[in-house]
Design an enzyme around this catalytic site. Sequence first.
Site: not given
Ligand SMILES: *Cc1c(COP(=O)(O)O)cnc(C)c1O
Length: 400
Positions: A198
């Site tokens: 991210k």
């Molecule tokens: C990355 C992601 C999550 C979850 O995040 P984590 O930090 O990996 O638990 C939830 N929703 C979407 C759309 C994501 O891309």
Amino acid sequence: MTNKSELALYGGKPVREKLLPYGRQQVEEQDIAAVVNVLRSDWLTTGPNIEEFENALAERVGAKYAVAFSSGTAALHGAVFAADLGEGDEAIVPPLTFAATANCLLYQGATPVFADILNDTLTIDPAEILKHITPRTKAILPVDYTGHPAELEAIRAIADEHHLLVIEDGAHALGATYHNRPVGTINEMTMFSFHPVKHITTGEGGVITANDAKLAERLKLFRSHGINSDARQRQQEGGWYYEMIALGYNYRLTDIGAVLGLSQLKRLDANLARRRAIAARYTEAFAELPGVIAPRVRANVEPAWHLYPIRIDRQHLTTDRAEIFRALRAENLGVNVHYVPVHLHPYYRERFGYRGGEYPIAEAAYENLISLPMFHAMTDDDVQDVICAVEKVIGVFQSN
Ligand SMILES: *Cc1c(COP(=O)(O)O)cnc(C)c1O
């Protein structure tokens, strides 16, 4: 026209010698120094950096509160708890998302109800939301897919009219704006993820932004066992007594992660600018390429570009996504697919009886999606390699 044998998949020379991943973190020396400082300090978990990170993030987004969690998924779980969703309650989610968007409801005994997406932005379709509202509906969980905000105004209007709460999954959208308003300030709660792919990372981590003090309080309660004061506060008060008043979890972010996030947050603007420049370059290159559909951006929206998914256009191609995907991988592009629609996963099929065909737009999009590499540390040469590889592969399979 390129000959098929020139493709790396069929023995040709790949465009790149080394694999270019679809996403990757960028950790710099100042991040490492900040983490080392915390390792030498008294606080490895909930210490001074948690609040500092939460405050910095809330300020950057323009929200009153930010509550950090051990992951984006834990943060979504916390939001579902804070919203008081449970057994017998329903919430509406798009099928084209990561499973966590729907799973967080199941954790609390609530039921995810899917509503199909718009064919241009691939975000949840407000008209489809309306079709799925029942007396049990309590919330909507829109996803800002790829970092392009969902139809937040229309969703907000539906929520207000039907007295629903909106928990926005902004995992892709840190720094995005919708009608000049930053994502993270528009709905009751918004989640951002700090997984390494991210925009900024804490190793694992996530946050909920909110403007309501009561929601922020409930989020903090939930992330620490349902106990109503944290260790540092107790120590400051010199007290030993504490009370558990709800069933919470240990979903705390470490101070190590928080200081990493704090350090990374300083580069968010540069990161966003780079992603937007890469997206503009891709979109320009693919605009006139039959067989490729570039992602669409609606008016008055500034996406954060976590992902750059093209859709292949089968009308202009002699093959399917599977062969094009394999051909791009062979050229050493770390392409990916986001996402297998949640209702098609075996767990959801078995538990809820989905058989495929329920959400035609999401399912059709899924058949044609390919996420290209998109991360801020990509060089101009990397970007050029991606464009070359896509043109090469698509060129072989164009039907004219
Ligand atoms: C990355 C992601 C999550 C979850 O995040 P984590 O930090 O990996 O638990 C939830 N929703 C979407 C759309 C994501 O891309």
